[in-house]
Write a protein that holds these residues in place. Structure first.
Motif, PDB file in Angstrom:
ATOM      1  N   ILE A 105      -6.274   3.137  -0.211  1.00 41.78           N
ATOM      2  CA  ILE A 105      -5.893   3.152   1.200  1.00 41.78           C
ATOM      3  C   ILE A 105      -6.809   2.270   2.041  1.00 41.78           C
ATOM      4  O   ILE A 105      -6.358   1.467   2.838  1.00 41.78           O
ATOM      5  CB  ILE A 105      -5.911   4.589   1.771  1.00 41.78           C
ATOM      6  CG1 ILE A 105      -4.934   5.471   1.014  1.00 41.78           C
ATOM      7  CG2 ILE A 105      -5.585   4.587   3.261  1.00 41.78           C
ATOM      8  CD1 ILE A 105      -5.000   6.933   1.386  1.00 41.78           C
ATOM      9  N   TRP A 112      -7.987   3.424   8.347  1.00 43.63           N
ATOM     10  CA  TRP A 112      -7.327   4.181   7.286  1.00 43.63           C
ATOM     11  C   TRP A 112      -5.884   4.498   7.681  1.00 43.63           C
ATOM     12  O   TRP A 112      -5.204   5.252   7.026  1.00 43.63           O
ATOM     13  CB  TRP A 112      -8.101   5.469   6.998  1.00 43.63           C
ATOM     14  CG  TRP A 112      -9.420   5.201   6.367  1.00 43.63           C
ATOM     15  CD1 TRP A 112     -10.560   4.792   6.997  1.00 43.63           C
ATOM     16  CD2 TRP A 112      -9.746   5.267   4.989  1.00 43.63           C
ATOM     17  NE1 TRP A 112     -11.560   4.610   6.084  1.00 43.63           N
ATOM     18  CE2 TRP A 112     -11.099   4.905   4.841  1.00 43.63           C
ATOM     19  CE3 TRP A 112      -9.024   5.607   3.854  1.00 43.63           C
ATOM     20  CZ2 TRP A 112     -11.743   4.868   3.616  1.00 43.63           C
ATOM     21  CZ3 TRP A 112      -9.672   5.582   2.630  1.00 43.63           C
ATOM     22  CH2 TRP A 112     -11.012   5.209   2.522  1.00 43.63           C
ATOM     23  N   PRO A 114      -2.143   3.822   7.796  1.00 42.32           N
ATOM     24  CA  PRO A 114      -1.205   2.996   7.028  1.00 42.32           C
ATOM     25  C   PRO A 114      -0.433   1.987   7.887  1.00 42.32           C
ATOM     26  O   PRO A 114      -0.037   0.937   7.402  1.00 42.32           O
ATOM     27  CB  PRO A 114      -0.249   4.010   6.399  1.00 42.32           C
ATOM     28  CG  PRO A 114      -0.971   5.308   6.430  1.00 42.32           C
ATOM     29  CD  PRO A 114      -1.889   5.249   7.607  1.00 42.32           C
ATOM     30  N   CYS A 115      -0.258   2.292   9.163  1.00 37.14           N
ATOM     31  CA  CYS A 115       0.455   1.357  10.047  1.00 37.14           C
ATOM     32  C   CYS A 115      -0.389   0.130  10.387  1.00 37.14           C
ATOM     33  O   CYS A 115       0.148  -0.880  10.844  1.00 37.14           O
ATOM     34  CB  CYS A 115       0.884   2.058  11.332  1.00 37.14           C
ATOM     35  SG  CYS A 115       2.117   3.344  11.045  1.00 37.14           S
ATOM     36  N   ALA A 117      -2.304  -1.396   8.086  1.00 39.16           N
ATOM     37  CA  ALA A 117      -2.669  -2.019   6.804  1.00 39.16           C
ATOM     38  C   ALA A 117      -2.597  -3.543   6.896  1.00 39.16           C
ATOM     39  O   ALA A 117      -1.635  -4.095   7.430  1.00 39.16           O
ATOM     40  CB  ALA A 117      -1.750  -1.517   5.698  1.00 39.16           C
ATOM     41  N   LYS A 134      -8.200  -3.937  -1.069  1.00 43.04           N
ATOM     42  CA  LYS A 134      -8.509  -2.545  -0.772  1.00 43.04           C
ATOM     43  C   LYS A 134      -9.981  -2.294  -1.078  1.00 43.04           C
ATOM     44  O   LYS A 134     -10.540  -2.888  -2.002  1.00 43.04           O
ATOM     45  CB  LYS A 134      -7.639  -1.603  -1.608  1.00 43.04           C
ATOM     46  CG  LYS A 134      -6.170  -1.658  -1.246  1.00 43.04           C
ATOM     47  CD  LYS A 134      -5.973  -1.246   0.190  1.00 43.04           C
ATOM     48  CE  LYS A 134      -4.519  -1.136   0.562  1.00 43.04           C
ATOM     49  NZ  LYS A 134      -4.372  -0.685   1.951  1.00 43.04           N
ATOM     50  N   ALA A 149      -1.489   1.546  -0.633  1.00 40.45           N
ATOM     51  CA  ALA A 149      -0.876   1.617   0.694  1.00 40.45           C
ATOM     52  C   ALA A 149      -0.808   0.206   1.261  1.00 40.45           C
ATOM     53  O   ALA A 149      -1.776  -0.550   1.199  1.00 40.45           O
ATOM     54  CB  ALA A 149      -1.700   2.519   1.605  1.00 40.45           C
ATOM     55  N   CYS A 150       0.352  -0.153   1.799  1.00 42.51           N
ATOM     56  CA  CYS A 150       0.548  -1.502   2.323  1.00 42.51           C
ATOM     57  C   CYS A 150       1.659  -1.481   3.362  1.00 42.51           C
ATOM     58  O   CYS A 150       2.257  -0.433   3.632  1.00 42.51           O
ATOM     59  CB  CYS A 150       0.891  -2.462   1.193  1.00 42.51           C
ATOM     60  SG  CYS A 150       2.414  -2.028   0.320  1.00 42.51           S
ATOM     61  N   PRO A 156       5.062   1.090   6.745  1.00 39.24           N
ATOM     62  CA  PRO A 156       4.142   1.594   5.723  1.00 39.24           C
ATOM     63  C   PRO A 156       4.877   1.884   4.419  1.00 39.24           C
ATOM     64  O   PRO A 156       5.991   2.409   4.417  1.00 39.24           O
ATOM     65  CB  PRO A 156       3.598   2.892   6.330  1.00 39.24           C
ATOM     66  CG  PRO A 156       3.823   2.765   7.797  1.00 39.24           C
ATOM     67  CD  PRO A 156       5.058   1.927   7.951  1.00 39.24           C
ATOM     68  N   VAL A 158       4.083   2.480  -0.150  1.00 39.13           N
ATOM     69  CA  VAL A 158       3.143   2.663  -1.257  1.00 39.13           C
ATOM     70  C   VAL A 158       3.720   1.931  -2.459  1.00 39.13           C
ATOM     71  O   VAL A 158       4.893   2.104  -2.797  1.00 39.13           O
ATOM     72  CB  VAL A 158       2.943   4.160  -1.599  1.00 39.13           C
ATOM     73  CG1 VAL A 158       2.030   4.316  -2.801  1.00 39.13           C
ATOM     74  CG2 VAL A 158       2.381   4.909  -0.398  1.00 39.13           C
TER      75      VAL A 158
END
Length: 196
Positions: A105, A112, A114-115, A117, A134, A149-150, A156, A158
């Protein structure tokens, strides 16, 4: 647990690349500890988080380093977000200890969320191409399966990455204050994966 992980053994494991004893890992698998929260249909015990925490608490009390937490988190993410074929493919291997999983993540930006990333999964042909790095990936260098996570098409996502697909220099061990834990940074730039 103290009998399995006396302090002199823990100190010796701290000096190894993996940070844990592979023979003891197989023993934990035989006891069913690696699949406590994984459903029975996938080779686990079908229990829940409370039972999982009681095992992890005992491990923490004896400073027992292993990839159990990282692998358990990967299994939970697969159960929540994976497709049925992905679950059938990887959950039995995680429950049996045949494979180790982790969740990737963290990023160099420090976010941290995910939005936020920076790691991207770009469509390419019938598959995707990953771009990004990462960091602070717990047991990343021990993992056979990395759940990354990307952002995919701005949302977002995975992505499941088998470590065998990574180039040899993609994983770099990071030094943590806690010598019983393992962490890695993982460079994903240009990694191409099939669409499934």
């Amino acid at each position: 647990m103290r009998d399995c992980a006396p302090f002199d053994a823990v100190r010796a494991w701290m000096e190894t690349e993996s940070g844990y004893d592979r023979a003891l890992w197989k023993e934990l698998a035989g006891l069913g500890w690696l699949g406590i929260a994984i459903p029975e249909e996938f080779g686990g015990s079908g229990m829940g988080a409370i039972e999982q925490v009681s095992v992890l608490e005992a491990m923490g009390r004896s400073v027992f380093g292993s990839p159990l937490l990282a692998s358990a988190l990967a299994a939970e993410l697969l159960m929540q977000a994976g497709t049925e074929p992905q679950q059938r493919r990887w959950l039995p291997a995680l429950a049996s200890g045949e494979q180790i999983g982790c969740v990737a993540i963290g990023e160099n930006s420090g976010s941290w969320d995910p939005c936020d990333a920076q790691t991207r999964a770009e469509p390419e042909g019938n598959g995707i191409r990953l771009e990004g790095e990462k960091c602070f990936v717990t047991d990343g260098q021990n993992a056979d399966l990395l759940l990354v996570a990307c952002l995919h098409r701005g949302k977002p996502a995975v992505v499941a990455v088998e470590s065998t697909r990574l180039p040899g220099d993609a994983i770099r061990r990071e030094t943590l204050i806690d010598g019983t834990r393992r962490s890695a940074s993982i460079r994903l730039d240009g990694l191409k994966l099939p669409g499934d």
